[in-house]
Scaffold this motif. Structure first.
Motif, PDB file in Angstrom:
ATOM      1  N   ILE A 151       0.848  -1.206   0.000  1.00  0.00           N
ATOM      2  CA  ILE A 151       0.000   0.000   0.000  1.00  0.00           C
ATOM      3  C   ILE A 151       0.880   1.252   0.000  1.00  0.00           C
ATOM      4  N   PHE A 152       2.034   1.128   0.637  1.00  0.00           N
ATOM      5  CA  PHE A 152       2.925   2.287   0.648  1.00  0.00           C
ATOM      6  C   PHE A 152       3.924   2.237  -0.509  1.00  0.00           C
ATOM      7  N   THR A 153       4.519   1.047  -0.722  1.00  0.00           N
ATOM      8  CA  THR A 153       5.635   1.002  -1.682  1.00  0.00           C
ATOM      9  C   THR A 153       5.187   1.028  -3.137  1.00  0.00           C
ATOM     10  N   TRP A 154       3.981   0.536  -3.430  1.00  0.00           N
ATOM     11  CA  TRP A 154       3.566   0.466  -4.834  1.00  0.00           C
ATOM     12  C   TRP A 154       2.319   1.295  -5.133  1.00  0.00           C
ATOM     13  N   SER A 155       2.065   2.293  -4.299  1.00  0.00           N
ATOM     14  CA  SER A 155       0.905   3.144  -4.591  1.00  0.00           C
ATOM     15  C   SER A 155       1.398   4.525  -4.995  1.00  0.00           C
ATOM     16  N   ALA A 156       0.527   5.247  -5.704  1.00  0.00           N
ATOM     17  CA  ALA A 156       0.902   6.598  -6.141  1.00  0.00           C
ATOM     18  C   ALA A 156       1.128   7.487  -4.922  1.00  0.00           C
ATOM     19  N   SER A 157       0.252   7.331  -3.897  1.00  0.00           N
ATOM     20  CA  SER A 157       0.407   8.217  -2.733  1.00  0.00           C
ATOM     21  C   SER A 157       1.700   7.925  -1.981  1.00  0.00           C
ATOM     22  N   GLY A 158       2.058   6.623  -1.893  1.00  0.00           N
ATOM     23  CA  GLY A 158       3.328   6.270  -1.240  1.00  0.00           C
ATOM     24  C   GLY A 158       4.493   6.923  -1.966  1.00  0.00           C
ATOM     25  N   ALA A 159       4.437   6.872  -3.304  1.00  0.00           N
ATOM     26  CA  ALA A 159       5.526   7.466  -4.103  1.00  0.00           C
ATOM     27  C   ALA A 159       5.555   8.985  -3.928  1.00  0.00           C
ATOM     28  N   ILE A 160       4.365   9.602  -3.892  1.00  0.00           N
ATOM     29  CA  ILE A 160       4.315  11.067  -3.733  1.00  0.00           C
ATOM     30  C   ILE A 160       4.901  11.466  -2.374  1.00  0.00           C
ATOM     31  N   ILE A 161       4.486  10.733  -1.339  1.00  0.00           N
ATOM     32  CA  ILE A 161       4.983  11.057   0.014  1.00  0.00           C
ATOM     33  C   ILE A 161       6.500  10.867   0.073  1.00  0.00           C
ATOM     34  N   THR A 162       6.973   9.717  -0.453  1.00  0.00           N
ATOM     35  CA  THR A 162       8.422   9.445  -0.409  1.00  0.00           C
ATOM     36  C   THR A 162       9.190  10.531  -1.152  1.00  0.00           C
ATOM     37  N   ASP A 163       8.737  10.867  -2.359  1.00  0.00           N
ATOM     38  CA  ASP A 163       9.447  11.888  -3.149  1.00  0.00           C
ATOM     39  C   ASP A 163       9.421  13.246  -2.467  1.00  0.00           C
ATOM     40  N   ALA A 164       8.259  13.574  -1.881  1.00  0.00           N
ATOM     41  CA  ALA A 164       8.141  14.878  -1.221  1.00  0.00           C
ATOM     42  C   ALA A 164       9.117  14.967  -0.052  1.00  0.00           C
ATOM     43  N   ILE A 165       9.179  13.900   0.736  1.00  0.00           N
ATOM     44  CA  ILE A 165      10.089  13.915   1.890  1.00  0.00           C
ATOM     45  C   ILE A 165      11.533  13.962   1.402  1.00  0.00           C
ATOM     46  N   ALA A 166      11.844  13.061   0.442  1.00  0.00           N
ATOM     47  CA  ALA A 166      13.246  12.935   0.004  1.00  0.00           C
ATOM     48  C   ALA A 166      13.749  14.163  -0.733  1.00  0.00           C
ATOM     49  N   SER A 167      12.834  14.935  -1.334  1.00  0.00           N
ATOM     50  CA  SER A 167      13.324  16.125  -2.021  1.00  0.00           C
ATOM     51  C   SER A 167      13.465  17.289  -1.047  1.00  0.00           C
ATOM     52  N   SER A 168      12.974  17.088   0.173  1.00  0.00           N
ATOM     53  CA  SER A 168      13.054  18.166   1.143  1.00  0.00           C
ATOM     54  C   SER A 168      14.179  17.946   2.167  1.00  0.00           C
ATOM     55  N   LEU A 169      14.346  16.689   2.616  1.00  0.00           N
ATOM     56  CA  LEU A 169      15.337  16.402   3.669  1.00  0.00           C
ATOM     57  C   LEU A 169      16.099  15.117   3.349  1.00  0.00           C
ATOM     58  N   PRO A 170      17.324  14.980   3.900  1.00  0.00           N
ATOM     59  CA  PRO A 170      18.049  13.713   3.711  1.00  0.00           C
ATOM     60  C   PRO A 170      17.177  12.558   4.205  1.00  0.00           C
ATOM     61  N   THR A 171      17.029  11.547   3.368  1.00  0.00           N
ATOM     62  CA  THR A 171      16.101  10.457   3.691  1.00  0.00           C
ATOM     63  C   THR A 171      16.769   9.106   3.497  1.00  0.00           C
ATOM     64  N   VAL A 172      16.473   8.195   4.404  1.00  0.00           N
ATOM     65  CA  VAL A 172      17.048   6.856   4.367  1.00  0.00           C
ATOM     66  C   VAL A 172      15.898   5.859   4.519  1.00  0.00           C
ATOM     67  N   VAL A 173      15.929   4.770   3.739  1.00  0.00           N
ATOM     68  CA  VAL A 173      14.897   3.736   3.897  1.00  0.00           C
ATOM     69  C   VAL A 173      15.433   2.649   4.822  1.00  0.00           C
ATOM     70  N   ALA A 174      14.672   2.337   5.888  1.00  0.00           N
ATOM     71  CA  ALA A 174      15.041   1.215   6.756  1.00  0.00           C
ATOM     72  C   ALA A 174      14.047   0.089   6.451  1.00  0.00           C
ATOM     73  N   TYR A 175      14.533  -0.958   5.804  1.00  0.00           N
ATOM     74  CA  TYR A 175      13.662  -2.073   5.430  1.00  0.00           C
ATOM     75  C   TYR A 175      13.763  -3.143   6.528  1.00  0.00           C
ATOM     76  N   ILE A 176      12.647  -3.359   7.226  1.00  0.00           N
ATOM     77  CA  ILE A 176      12.670  -4.251   8.387  1.00  0.00           C
ATOM     78  C   ILE A 176      12.358  -5.694   7.950  1.00  0.00           C
ATOM     79  N   VAL A 177      13.241  -6.601   8.371  1.00  0.00           N
ATOM     80  CA  VAL A 177      13.062  -8.017   8.018  1.00  0.00           C
ATOM     81  C   VAL A 177      12.782  -8.803   9.303  1.00  0.00           C
ATOM     82  N   ASP A 178      11.777  -9.669   9.234  1.00  0.00           N
ATOM     83  CA  ASP A 178      11.479 -10.552  10.360  1.00  0.00           C
ATOM     84  C   ASP A 178      12.470 -11.726  10.274  1.00  0.00           C
ATOM     85  N   THR A 179      13.587 -11.609  10.994  1.00  0.00           N
ATOM     86  CA  THR A 179      14.681 -12.577  10.825  1.00  0.00           C
ATOM     87  C   THR A 179      14.253 -14.029  11.090  1.00  0.00           C
ATOM     88  N   PRO A 180      13.571 -14.319  12.202  1.00  0.00           N
ATOM     89  CA  PRO A 180      13.219 -15.725  12.442  1.00  0.00           C
ATOM     90  C   PRO A 180      12.357 -16.331  11.327  1.00  0.00           C
TER      91      PRO A 180
END
Ligand SMILES: Nc1nc2c(ncn2[C@@H]2O[C@H](COP(=O)(O)OP(=O)(O)OP(=O)(O)O)[C@@H](O)[C@H]2O)c(=O)[nH]1
Length: 403
Positions: A151-180
């Protein structure tokens, strides 16, 4: 839209580092300067599959930063989160009630979450305004995203939000993995392919965060990432289905190059949102990500902005030229403001009297007039008429001349 102050709910637990990542050698969290010389916070976009521990990790990061006297600014973008163990500065749930959205638009849960996010995106410039206002006083902005990752990674709104944030401030993606839940080679590969697709989509500095290492250390994952043969061995041993077929092998072979390239590009850390293990390594990786953003992402952003501006200027020029052409003035000869159509009488007069001559022609005419005046000094100048009725000349008395 309301803005509140975040508070630590759990106390911070200082922990020893468990994983030998290079990041571990870095210092405690410290937000860096921007290229503009102003202090800028780093935005950490927390993304992960449902149940990977995003919300618990958000709480842990929040309490860790509070313990370091660096309270973060927190955004919650998950409209469906039922229990939030920390308080967010901006919470999507204060703006949109996704259950109400489901009812009104007759949608299921995923449609409701997606529509709630779409509605919130229309207000995101305001959200960004709040964040930017606090940019001078915070070091970190943490963003929790919806549990349904797509819903976030493959939607237009997710892309708009990500681009808006990343074009304004240094941004890093933390991809959380359920290790077990990622110890099977097939699940591991699926998770890595998903992470890879997010990296290539966002192009942002990326951190693979192996969570829940209190239950399952992530050494196996680091080994598989560093040595592809080890991964293939694991796959040969454990990648068979109930009929003994190794259905993943051919897919794996074709994916191997893509993933090897991906592993070279990212940093990985192991954490436990539950116990607080690995926080120092996590923030060291965020700091590396910030540097990568400044070195790679920001210049690219500037270049794209310039390219966009140049395109907009070219489009404006083309529009103007089209308009001139429609008006018939695009091929106007120099000095003729009336266009290529046959000139009428009034236009002829204008051209002959004042507008039509080139500079050279005007100079020639002036010279001719001067020569004529030298040859025939008795002839009054052309504008003599004007002098007779209005001017004043010292040598000739007061005008008008007495008759
Ligand atoms: N043992 C252990 N459990 C954890 C850890 N992090 C999260 N959990 C548990 O994992 C479950 C899911 O955690 P959440 O934080 O709700 O995960 P989420 O990704 O926000 O889930 P969604 O909101 O559905 O996307 C909860 O039962 C947590 O207690 C961890 O580091 N160690």
């Amino acid at each position: 839209m309301a803005e509140t102050t975040s508070q630590p709910i759990a106390s911070a637990t200082q922990s020893k580092a468990t994983a030998p990542e290079a990041a571990a050698t870095a210092a405690a969290p410290e937000a860096g300067p921007s290229t503009t010389g102003q202090k800028e916070p780093v935005v950490v976009l927390v993304i992960g599959m449902a149940g990977s521990g995003k919300t618990t990790l958000m709480q842990r990061l929040n309490s860790y930063l509070h313990s370091k006297d660096q309270p973060p600014y927190i955004l919650n973008l998950d409209p469906a989160v039922s229990h939030m163990p920390y308080s967010a500065n901006i919470d999507i749930r204060d703006t949109v009630d996704y259950k109400e959205v489901m009812k009104q638009y007759n949608l299921g849960p995923n449609g409701g979450i997606m529509t709630a996010l779409n509605l919130f995106t229309t207000k995101f410039d305001q959200v960004l305004g709040f964040v930017e206002k606090r940019a001078q006083s915070v070091d970190y902005v943490l963003v929790d995203t919806p549990g349904q990752i797509e819903i976030f990674t493959w939607s237009a709104s997710g892309a708009i939000i990500t681009d808006a944030i990343a074009s304004s401030l240094p941004t890093v993606v933390a991809y959380i993995v359920d290790t077990p839940r990622t110890t099977s080679p097939a699940t591991f590969m699926s998770n890595m392919l998903y992470a890879c697709s997010i990296l290539y989509k966002t192009r942002l500095p990326f951190i693979l965060v192996f969570n829940k290492i209190d239950v399952e250390p992530h050494d196996f994952a680091l080994e598989w990432m560093a040595d592809f043969e080890k991964f293939q061995e694991a796959l040969a041993e454990r990648g068979r289905d109930e009929n003994g077929e190794n259905y993943m092998n051919s897919l794996m072979n074709s994916m191997s190059l893509v993933l090897e390239e991906f592993y070279n590009d990212i940093r990985a850390v192991g954490v436990s949102a539950m116990t607080g293990q690995g926080m120092k390594e996590f923030f060291a990786a965020v700091e590396e990500g910030r540097k990568e953003y400044e070195a790679d992402y920001r210049p690219e952003l500037e270049r794209l902005k310039q390219e966009k501006d140049a395109k907009a200027e070219a489009a404006k020029q083309a529009h103007l030229e089209r308009m001139m052409k429609d008006m018939g003035v695009d091929k106007a000869p120099k000095g003729n403001p009336f266009g290529p159509h046959p000139r009428n009488e009034r236009e002829d007069r204008y051209m002959d009297d004042e507008g039509g001559d080139s500079e050279d022609e005007r100079i020639d005419r002036q010279q001719e007039a001067e020569e004529e005046a030298d040859d025939h000094p008795e002839v009054a100048p052309e504008d003599d008429d004007v002098m007779q009725y209005g001017g004043h000349d010292e040598g000739m008395g007061v005008w008008p001349r007495p008759q």
